[in-house]
Motif scaffolding. Structure first.
Motif, PDB file in Angstrom:
ATOM      1  N   CYS A 100      -5.900   5.339  -6.521  1.00 22.48           N
ATOM      2  CA  CYS A 100      -6.681   4.155  -6.842  1.00 22.48           C
ATOM      3  C   CYS A 100      -8.021   4.603  -7.411  1.00 22.48           C
ATOM      4  N   ILE A 144       1.423   2.894  -3.453  1.00 22.25           N
ATOM      5  CA  ILE A 144       0.275   3.330  -4.250  1.00 22.25           C
ATOM      6  C   ILE A 144       0.070   4.829  -4.101  1.00 22.25           C
ATOM      7  N   ARG A 146      -2.510   2.905   6.377  1.00 19.98           N
ATOM      8  CA  ARG A 146      -1.042   2.863   6.314  1.00 19.98           C
ATOM      9  C   ARG A 146      -0.436   4.250   6.395  1.00 19.98           C
ATOM     10  N   GLN A 147      -1.059   5.228   5.741  1.00 23.32           N
ATOM     11  CA  GLN A 147      -0.564   6.602   5.793  1.00 23.32           C
ATOM     12  C   GLN A 147      -0.657   7.151   7.207  1.00 23.32           C
ATOM     13  N   ILE A 161      -9.064  -1.047  -0.754  1.00 24.22           N
ATOM     14  CA  ILE A 161      -7.718  -0.527  -1.014  1.00 24.22           C
ATOM     15  C   ILE A 161      -7.565   0.876  -0.442  1.00 24.22           C
ATOM     16  N   ASP A 162      -8.581   1.736  -0.648  1.00 22.94           N
ATOM     17  CA  ASP A 162      -8.527   3.095  -0.103  1.00 22.94           C
ATOM     18  C   ASP A 162      -8.432   3.074   1.410  1.00 22.94           C
ATOM     19  N   TYR A 199       0.818  -1.218   0.000  1.00 24.94           N
ATOM     20  CA  TYR A 199       0.000   0.000   0.000  1.00 24.94           C
ATOM     21  C   TYR A 199       0.848   1.264   0.000  1.00 24.94           C
ATOM     22  N   HIS A 200       2.058   1.188   0.547  1.00 20.00           N
ATOM     23  CA  HIS A 200       2.866   2.416   0.633  1.00 20.00           C
ATOM     24  C   HIS A 200       3.399   2.840  -0.736  1.00 20.00           C
ATOM     25  N   HIS A 221      -5.021   1.888   2.445  1.00 18.32           N
ATOM     26  CA  HIS A 221      -4.030   2.901   2.090  1.00 18.32           C
ATOM     27  C   HIS A 221      -4.027   4.037   3.106  1.00 18.32           C
ATOM     28  N   ARG A 222      -5.206   4.527   3.432  1.00 12.10           N
ATOM     29  CA  ARG A 222      -5.299   5.611   4.432  1.00 12.10           C
ATOM     30  C   ARG A 222      -4.799   5.148   5.784  1.00 12.10           C
TER      31      ARG A 222
END
Length: 431
Positions: free
Chosen positions: A347, A344, A424-425, A417-418, A341-342, A421-422
């Motif tokens: 998406c 990307i 991970r951020q 995925i979103d 994920y880091h 991803h968020r």
């Protein structure tokens, strides 16, 4: 100074000796058999044809941008290279494009008449010259096959070159042949001394061949490509699993494959075949045979393209894990590609005209800019001896597509995925 990616001057010079010896062999034909100096250029013309044919399997074996096996990959032998059936279109394109380029140019040059005279001559001298040419071409083919075995396969060069780079490598040799042909076409200055013309041609071509060989050599990259450093071993079941709709992909791409096959066969047979018939002095009697070859080749290429399409996507699954997205190969039970994920950047869901009509959508993952700047300068250092394998990856290394999913499944995959991803951020910021 020696080290990874560098070669000593001594080894590079020793590697050039066979090229000087090989290119000097036509002098024997001029001295002993009384060849026209243009026959020397004809030999170089045939040599490029041999190189061009061998470049097609090299494109299909190149795997410098691959992290895992797709279902349409065929292993040559255990722990050996893999034939990438999905790149067959690029191999065919290389033969068509380069072949048409050098056939069109030579068909209007004195070289074409020399070729016709040698092939059609019924005299003793003509038969000797034709036989010598056949033996020379056989030696060329053997030499190139030996280099293919010892260098491209034996030294694992296929692991360091991508299909895109392998596609452009013949350009240097093609331009060199054009320059030799232009020089030979203005040979009136040497009419009184054909030996001088042949010697100058051989020196000019050999020097250019050595330079092109050094400039187009693929060395180990100074920095491993990002796509080859990621690894993944699942430790838990995926949060979501989907697979592409093979039937829908077949419906969408079959007309495109058929149109491309018709175009490729038309260009290839229409020009190659007619030129050969013209040289043989039979421009009309072979038209029916060409028509039959056209039909068989078109049907064969279309069927091959559809089979590869179904084989490639019929064995793929898309898995979403808490750490990233994996493209899984069910036929070989391996992970083709893992995208953390880091890496990307964005998406989105993509829907074209035909996918909308079929109720399908694809998830497009836009990746962050690699450290090597591959996206903006993919062909910036194609001819560099040290950096040519560290970039130039396929489009899969810039955009990752989870293709031909039902709309609801595509939307669900994008939401997962979103969210990951968020998350991970947020974890990276707090850390």
């Amino acid at each position: 100074m020696n080290g990874p990616g560098f070669e000593s001057t001594r080894s590079a010079s020793a590697d050039s000796i066979p090229h000087w010896l090989w290119n000097a062999l036509p002098l024997v034909g001029i001295v002993l058999l009384g060849w026209d100096p243009l026959v020397v250029v004809l030999l170089y013309w045939l040599e490029f044809g041999v190189r061009l044919l061998l470049n097609a399997p090299k494109i299909m074996l190149a795997s410098g941008d691959r992290t895992g096996r797709l279902p349409d990959d065929v292993g040559c032998w255990p722990d050996g290279p893999t034939i990438r059936l999905g790149t067959a279109w690029l191999a065919i394109l290389s033969v068509v494009v380069y072949g048409l380029a050098y056939l069109v140019v030579t068909s209007g040059s004195p070289l074409w008449s020399v070729f016709g005279e040698i092939t059609l001559s019924r005299s003793g001298a003509g038969e000797i010259a034709a036989g010598t040419m056949v033996l020379t071409v056989g030696a060329m083919l053997g030499s190139q096959l030996l280099a293919f075995r010892t260098e491209f396969l034996g030294k694992c060069e296929y692991e360091r070159v991508t299909p895109a780079i392998q596609f452009v490598r013949p350009i240097g040799h093609l331009w060199l042949f054009f320059l030799v042909l232009l020089f030979a076409s203005g040979h009136t200055v040497f009419d009184g001394n054909p030996m001088m013309l042949a010697t100058v041609l051989i020196l000019f071509k050999t020097a250019g061949d050595v330079l092109a060989r050094r400039g187009l050599r693929i060395q180990p990259p100074s920095e491993a490509a990002r796509s080859r450093t990621e690894s993944f071993t699942p430790t838990a079941p995926p949060n979501w699993t989907g697979e592409p709709s093979v039937r829908a992909l077949t419906l969408v791409w079959t007309p495109v494959i058929a149109a491309g096959s018709v175009l490729a066969v038309s260009l290839t047979l229409g020009l190659y075949g007619l030129l050969i018939l013209d040289v043989a002095g039979q421009p009309y009697t072979g038209v029916l045979a060409l028509g039959g070859m056209f039909l068989v080749a078109t049907i064969g290429l279309t069927a091959f393209g559809v089979v590869v399409l179904r084989r490639r996507y019929g064995g793929l699954e898309y898995h979403i894990y808490p750490t990233g997205i994996a493209i899984y190969n069910t036929r070989h039970e391996t992970v083709v590609r893992f995208v953390p994920y880091h890496t990307i950047e964005d998406c989105t869901c993509y829907r074209g005209v035909l996918p909308r009509a079929l109720g399908l959508s694809s998830v497009c993952l836009r990746l962050e800019e690699p450290p090597s700047g591959a996206r903006d300068g993919r062909f910036r250092t194609v001819f560099s001896s040290r950096e040519s394998a560290s970039f130039g990856a396929d489009d899969d290394d810039v955009d990752v597509m989870l293709r031909a999913l039902p709309v609801t499944e595509a939307q669900r995959a994008r939401e997962l995925i979103d969210n990951h991803h968020r998350q991970r951020q947020t974890e990276a910021k707090t850390a």
